[in-house]
Design an enzyme around this catalytic site. Structure first.
Site, PDB file in Angstrom:
ATOM      1  N   GLY A   1     -14.623  26.248 -27.589  1.00 46.99           N
ATOM      2  CA  GLY A   1     -13.799  27.277 -28.195  1.00 46.99           C
ATOM      3  C   GLY A   1     -14.615  28.128 -29.139  1.00 46.99           C
ATOM      4  O   GLY A   1     -15.811  27.876 -29.348  1.00 46.99           O
TER       5      GLY A   1
ATOM      6  N   TYR B   1     -23.387  27.924 -33.784  1.00 47.79           N
ATOM      7  CA  TYR B   1     -23.439  26.844 -34.764  1.00 47.79           C
ATOM      8  C   TYR B   1     -24.096  25.642 -34.131  1.00 47.79           C
ATOM      9  O   TYR B   1     -24.080  25.480 -32.917  1.00 47.79           O
ATOM     10  CB  TYR B   1     -22.021  26.476 -35.234  1.00 47.79           C
TER      11      TYR B   1
ATOM     12  N   ASP C   1     -19.501  22.721 -17.461  1.00 46.70           N
ATOM     13  CA  ASP C   1     -18.588  23.105 -16.384  1.00 46.70           C
ATOM     14  C   ASP C   1     -19.210  24.105 -15.418  1.00 46.70           C
ATOM     15  O   ASP C   1     -18.603  24.454 -14.412  1.00 46.70           O
ATOM     16  CB  ASP C   1     -17.289  23.669 -16.966  1.00 46.70           C
TER      17      ASP C   1
END
Lengths: 178, 359, 862
Positions: free
Chosen positions: B218, B291, B333
């Site tokens: 996300g 990050y 994925d």
């Protein structure tokens, strides 16, 4: 007829997973000793040891167990020699021993292996790691770490190949005469 | 062709040709070095509120395909490229990239010296940018005045649970900005999937009797999501096999006491070698990272470092020592990206399988 | 980095055992070996100097790692033989098994390197294996196991191996009856290709698209077959052709070096196709699928080094076929290396010796661990084939210009830009260096019928044809249907066409000049559209400040700071190229191969470059031939991958301000243009071989140096050669040829000259010409003195005492081994081009070899 059920990549992944599970189960590898059952179990134990080394930067001792007298895939055969541990430069007493074999079948080899370990000392625990569990146990023995469960018929054979001796990594089911 | 401008918060302006939506937008500007997969990249929710610079000179040549959506409604703020192929040519074409961006209100700008821009961005992290009609003082004032939200996850994640049924393992996916690739990989493995909002409690998740839990990827800074989520993860990891991906990996690290830092340069692409430490093997995977987990903050008695990026040394994978819980910073994925990374899902499903048998 | 230290600590025996055991049976090389690098042999169709380039780099890596190396070759234009980085060089035929065996035994070889000698070397090794010779002698092959070498030379076995692996290959079956053949066709589906087994005479491949055609094809094929059998192949004509190049190390790490797509569909030989990298028209899913398949094959074949897999992709059915597997260095490797800046040959050589990819150390010009980063590009590269049909037709020979599965092109250019349009236009104008062939209206007189015929059955001029079709209003989807070319390309071509119209309509417009340049239009093209001359356009651009910006060719798309000194031009914001130094030489090379002495030209100009470097001069090269050895970054301080038109060269000169510009002697217009601008041009004199050499001719070779700094009387006679087709012989047993003077004024420039005389006709046909470049191969290889280097030193006024001695020893320096012969290799251009008459003459020869009676150690004084 040979049918490949585990390829090189899957075998590597299974050993990787077993390694992580050994760390998980033993809360670290401080007191660990690996004992490989000859021939292929030794190479599998070496590979687990090198994985542990990669991860933890610690060398885990690997012993070799010769059970050539015990053919647990031949019914009613009597042991001709006693199982013996070699190449192990540490005591097993108070150690967490992980026994490593390629295939778990009747359980007789493992029983012999446990006898041999007990002869050497009194380990804190003995766990069993196998690449393949093919069923048909004749003794109350269960593997703690299993690479792959492969249900087989009695007349089928499981052929585990390792690069070190066989030039390839694979698990095959052999049916019919060889 | 309409001329528009890309302006940056450091005061530079680039003139280019507009495509896609004529909207004026602002966002953080990042670059992605992938050669293929522009549609997957543009539709990935991690680009929420971001303007994406493609280093590959041409995008749009294979149009827009139904199998390449990573979310239904893309929320990126802009696309910057050297040139866009304005018409789709692929067999499954349904839309050109230009039309697609129009529909979704995303402006694009072409004709930019993206190489010069990237050479700047690789040393100026976290610049904001706007795509505007006129690059005047007013536009720069607006750009400098803008405050971008730090609540990206709540804007892109599902507000209510939904099922993606299958006949296999029972997997619960916590949605932090889920991309479709994760569901696709689970579907390939016939998992029975329930996607739940990221605010769902540990009890509610455990009541679904999962064989395994995935913390999805996300957008944004994981530290902005609050402590409750970390507590939830802490509870779940002791009970059920768990896999964290991207933001999910960062949350898993936070939950286990590590700290997160903003990277000096965001890395987005799929060409970095990643070493799996346990086997010493090298793989490649799609990465989109702003990050990262601080190496020195990791409590080695609790977590194992499983993967590292050989280029920047960043932590790419962690695993709990005591529980079947692990996480990867990269995107396994493969949507887009190299396929060797998908074995992470095999590992996860195998783990859930073994636990399942032992129940 | 903490990770680094833990890596370093992993040196236990256990770990070593683990690494060797689990990561494949491939053996790692030990430094006590003696390696034999098998050479590439004579240049030929599709064999330019890419293998020489890879060899030079490989030898340098082996030298760096202290390997004891032997290099066997007989190519007179081999740069590596003269610059062997410490290797022992043996002059001998690398394609002759007896020679190779002799060398193996006399040199005590323990390992063979077959990967930089092309298919010839692979065949040689296969023959050695076939007689169990290597096994008996305990000799191993680096780069792949013997079983793989065997597969490469046995297509049927390779197909079976790939099929067992689950990788799709083209179905190919033998039928003995018509009904069997129809069974096969029903099974694989139409169209099919029918071939005879063991045909009488030339083999044939007939495409059958339906039952009727199959009937006809079968009866002909059965008739022709000596065994009355036919092969029925599934036809994949029309599918998309793409190539993936992967690298694998001994530990099993695999990475994708790059991929390129052919604009032309399967059915046109890949070397004749227009090729583009990076891939333009594949989705990520298709791309990753093929990447995975290439890895799969590399793993199965245990490749340690590079491998290129060629695929046919069916975008409709979403499947693919493997068409070709090349586990050795080839033109695809060369092209991708030039395109990305990733040093493929260097890394492959390291990996071949057992060094793992993370351990490969590159020069500090690259970012750390560049060897492990999968290259990504922020530019587009187009490879454009060059055909030489006009040469034949000028001589009245009719050739078949239609492009087929047989390679017909003789060379290729490379164009780099920031858009496909720019890259395409740059590659095209590099290919047509006479602007007259490259005019937008070149095909305006073609009938519509012919146009359609040629769209379906393309010829060498298809780019012009496609543009003409667009001009006549054909729609992109129609064209895609007719040509099987991806529609994407028609959008790009339409863009070029629209620009052409707009530019023409805005004659003299600065804004449109800027836009034209941005999309890669040359001064010449713009001048055509504006009905002016190229100089006027160039001057206008210069005055308006529309000047090229140079960008780096590097493999990370700008993510990392790489200081790779390879550049291409575009017209954008930032220029990354900084002038080198005061003491700089710009070297314009001979460029793309056309017909004739391409390899010799590369050899001579690369030697010039190497000598300049030796003299402490900074060297800058400009070239656009993807296969050129002169472009490898090890030879020069800076490389420009650019067309070689006057404005391209001037753009570079404006930036670099070189002290010298070296130009091959045939570039008369360029030399004139540069001299007009008072640029210090040094010409490397040459003449076409075609003017010379009839049977029985003899030549006196002399060197002339006009300021006489060589310290001996000018001109100096240095050798005598004789020509008996196809052999050039260095004559050593002569008594001198008195009384042969060059015609007055014939040796005006400094350099080497040949004076032709016929020993049999009383010197009646005396003609003096500049020494053709191929003759340098004979001179250098025959005398063991590097005359090219000596010439460069003389031109720079840096002649040494040794040079003076060599010069004054003339005439007739003795060859090292008695008579030395250079033999032109027959090239079956006639068959390839289906010419109606034989193509005779020196310019229809592409390569040559040095004939030796016995292999001997070749040494050269550089």
């Amino acid at each position: 007829m040979a049918k490949e059920v585990v390829d090189a990549m899957a075998m590597q992944r299974a050993l990787t997973r077993i390694t992580y599970e050994i760390i998980e189960r033993n809360r670290g590898i401080g007191n660990l000793v690996l004992i490989g059952v000859k021939t292929r179990g030794v190479y599998l134990a070496d590979r687990i040891a090198s994985r542990l080394h990669q991860l933890e930067d610690t060398v885990v001792p690997v012993g070799q167990l010769d059970v050539s007298g015990y053919r647990d895939d031949i019914a009613n055969s009597e042991p001709t020699t006693k199982a013996a541990i070699s190449n192990l430069n540490t005591s097993v007493t108070d150690k967490k021993v992980v026994l490593v074999d390629d295939v778990l079948f009747t359980g007789r080899t493992i029983r012999a292996a446990m006898d041999a370990i007990m002869d050497l000392g009194r380990p804190n625990s003995i766990n069993l790691a196998v690449l393949v569990d093919r069923g048909h146990r004749e003794l109350p023995i269960r593997a703690d770490f299993v690479g792959k469960n492969i249900p087989t018929a009695q007349n089928e054979r499981i052929q585990v190949s390792v690069n070190e001796v066989d030039g390839k990594d694979s698990v095959e089911i052999i049916t019919g005469k060889d | 062709m309409t001329e528009r401008y890309l302006i940056l918060s450091d005061g530079t302006a680039y003139k280019g040709q507009a495509f896609g939506s004529p909207a004026t937008t602002s966002g953080t500007i990042v670059f992605n070095t992938s050669v293929t997969g522009y549609q997957e990249i543009i539709t990935d929710p991690i680009y929420h509120n971001q303007i994406i610079v493609f280093t590959t000179p041409t995008i749009g040549a294979v149009g827009v395909n139904h199998e390449s959506y990573e979310s239904i409604l893309p929320t990126a703020k802009g696309v910057v490229v050297r040139e866009v192929a304005e018409v789709s040519t692929n067999r499954q074409r349904s839309l050109s990239l230009d039309q697609f961006l129009r529909v979704h209100n995303i402006p694009g700008i072409a004709g930019i010296d993206t190489r010069q821009l990237v050479r700047k961005l690789r040393t100026h992290n976290g610049l904001n940018a706007s795509i505007v009609d006129v690059a005047d003082e007013h536009a720069f004032d607006q750009l400098n005045a803008i405050v971008l939200t730090n609540q990206q996850v709540s804007q892109v994640a599902t507000p209510r649970p939904y099922a993606n049924p299958g006949m296999g393992h029972n997997i619960v996916v916590m949605d932090f900005g889920l991309k479709s690739g994760i569901l696709r990989e689970l579907a390939v493995r016939d998992a029975n999937v329930t996607v739940v909002p990221y605010t769902t409690t540990a009890d509610d998740i455990l009541n679904l009797d999962p064989d395994g839990i995935i913390l999805s990827s996300g957008p944004g800074d994981p530290r902005d999501l609050g402590k409750d989520i970390l507590t939830t993860i802490k509870t779940l990891e002791t009970r059920v096999p768990l896999l964290g991906i991207g933001l999910g990996h960062e949350l898993f690290a936070l939950a286990n006491g590590a700290t997160i830092q903003r990277l000096p340069v965001a890395h987005q692409g799929m060409n970095h070698p990643i070493r799996e430490i346990i086997t010493n093997q090298i793989m490649y995977a799609a990465q989109a990272e702003e990050y990262g987990v601080e190496r020195d903050s990791i409590n080695r008695d609790q977590l194992l470092i499983t993967h590292i990026d050989l280029i920047d040394g960043s932590i790419q994978g962690l695993r709990h020592r005591d529980y079947p819980a692990f996480s990867v910073q990269f995107f396994p994925d493969a949507a887009p990206g190299p396929w060797e990374a998908t074995q992470v899902f095999d590992d996860f499903i195998e783990l859930t399988g073994i636990r399942g048998e032992q129940h | 980095m903490a990770e680094e230290t833990s890596q370093g600590a992993q040196t236990t025996a256990q770990l070593a055992a683990f690494n060797q055991a689990e990561h494949s049976a491939e053996k790692t090389a030990s430094v006590h070996q003696r390696l034999l690098v098998i050479g590439d042999g004579p240049n030929d169709f599709g064999h330019e100097t890419e293998l020489d380039a890879a060899t030079y780099q490989t030898l340098s890596v082996l030298h760096k790692h202290n390997y004891d190396t032997v290099y066997l070759n007989n190519n007179p234009f081999s740069f590596s033989m003269e610059n062997a980085c410490g290797a022992t060089v043996i002059m001998g035929d690398p394609s002759d098994v007896a020679t190779v065996r002799q060398v193996i035994e006399s040199e005590h070889i323990t390992s063979i390197v077959p990967t930089v000698g092309g298919l010839t070397a692979m065949r040689t090794v296969e023959e050695l294996i076939a007689h169990d010779y290597l096994d008996d002698k305990h000799i191993n092959v680096l780069g792949m196991p013997l079983t793989t070498v065997r597969l490469i030379n046995n297509p049927a076995l390779m197909n079976q191996t790939l099929r067992d692996l689950g990788e799709p290959v083209i179905t190919s079956q033998v039928a003995s009856t018509t009904s069997d053949a129809f069974d096969i066709a029903r099974q694989v589906g139409f169209p099919v290709i029918v071939k005879s087994v063991a045909p009488r005479g030339e083999g044939d491949r007939v495409l059958a698209e339906n039952a009727d055609q199959l009937d006809v094809a079968l009866s002909a094929a059965f008739e022709r077959s000596r065994t009355r059998q036919v092969i029925v192949d599934q036809s994949i004509v029309g599918l998309k052709e793409v190539s993936f190049e992967v690298l694998r190390d001994a530990r099993g790490t695999e990475l994708l070096l790059g991929a390129m797509e052919d604009m032309d569909p399967v059915g046109i030989h890949a070397a004749d196709s227009i090729e583009v990298t990076p891939i333009q028209t594949l989705t990520d899913r298709e791309y990753q699928k093929l990447r995975q398949a290439a890895f799969h094959v590399a793993r199965r074949l245990h490749i340690v080094g590079v491998m290129h897999v060629q695929f046919a992709l069916d975008p409709v059915l979403d499947n693919y076929f493997i068409m070709k597997v090349n586990p050795y260095y080839d033109r695809v490797s060369a092209m991708l290396s030039r395109a990305s800046g990733y040093p493929i040959a260097l890394v492959a050589a390291n990996v071949m010796t057992g060094i793992s990819l993370p351990e490969v150390r590159l020069s500090s010009r690259f970012a750390k661990r560049t060897a492990l980063i999968e290259p990504v590009l922020d530019h587009v590269v187009v490879r454009f084939p060059i055909f030489a049909f006009d040469e034949a037709e000028r001589r009245g020979v009719k050739v078949d210009r239609q492009l087929t599965t047989v390679q017909k092109s003789v060379g290729a250019t490379l164009g780099i830009g920031r858009s496909l349009e720019e890259a395409m236009l740059k590659a095209m104008r590099a290919a047509h260096y006479h602007n007259r062939d490259f005019a937008f209206d070149a095909l305006s007189k073609l009938s519509d019928n012919d146009l359609i015929q040629q769209l379906i059955h393309p010829h060498d001029n298809r780019m012009m044809l496609l543009l003409e079709a667009i001009r006549r209003g054909y729609q992109s989807d129609e064209l895609a249907e007719l040509t099987q070319i991806d529609e994407f390309y028609f959008h790009k071509l339409r863009n070029i066409y629209n620009l052409e119209v707009d530019i023409a309509a805005h004659s003299g417009s600065e804004e449109w000049l800027q836009r034209a340049k941005y999309y890669g239009f040359s001064d010449g093209l713009i001048a055509q559209l504006w009905q002016t001359n190229a100089d006027a356009v160039m001057n206008q651009a210069h005055t308006a400040g529309i000047i090229p910006t140079y960008k780096t060719v590097e493999p990370t798309a700008g993510e990392f700071s790489e200081v790779v000194p390879t550049f291409y031009s575009t017209y954008e914001l930032e220029n990354e190229s900084r002038p080198l130094a005061d003491n700089t030489a710009l070297v314009v090379t001979t460029g793309a191969f056309r017909l004739g002495d391409g390899a010799a030209g590369e050899y001579v100009m690369s030697t010039v470059i190497s000598e300049l470097h030796q003299q402490g001069i900074k060297t800058v090269v400009v070239n656009n031939n993807p296969n050129a050895i002169s472009l490898i970054p090890q030879l020069t301080d800076k490389q420009y991958l650019e067309p070689q038109e006057i404005s391209d060269i001037l753009g570079i000169i404006d930036l670099e301000h070189p002290r010298w510009v070296f130009v091959p002697g045939n570039r008369l217009k360029l030399i004139g243009a540069l001299r007009l601008r008072h640029i210090n041009v040094i010409v490397i004199n040459k003449d076409k071989a075609s003017k010379a050499a009839q049977d029985g001719d003899q030549f006196l070779t002399r060197v002339v140096y006009h300021t006489n700094k060589i310290g001996v009387a000018d001109p100096v006679e240095i050798a005598q050669t004789a020509y008996h087709a196809p052999t050039h012989r260095l004559v050593v047993d002569n008594q001198g040829v008195p009384g042969i003077d060059a015609e007055p004024g014939s040796m005006r420039q400094s350099g080497f000259y040949n004076t032709l005389f016929s020993a049999f006709s009383g010197h009646s046909r005396m003609v003096t010409t500049a020494l053709p470049f191929p003759e340098f191969g004979l001179l250098n290889k025959g005398t063991g003195i590097n005359w090219i280097r000596m010439l460069v030193r003389a031109l720079l006024d840096k002649t040494t005492a040794a040079d003076r001695r060599d010069f004054s020893q003339g005439p007739f320096i003795t060859a090292t081994r008695g008579d030395v012969e250079m033999v032109d290799i027959p090239v079956n251009l006639d068959t390839r081009w289906r010419a109606n008459l034989p193509l005779a003459g020196a310019q229809f020869k592409l390569g040559a070899k040095i004939n030796v009676k016995f292999p001997y150690e070749f040494k050269i004084i550089n």
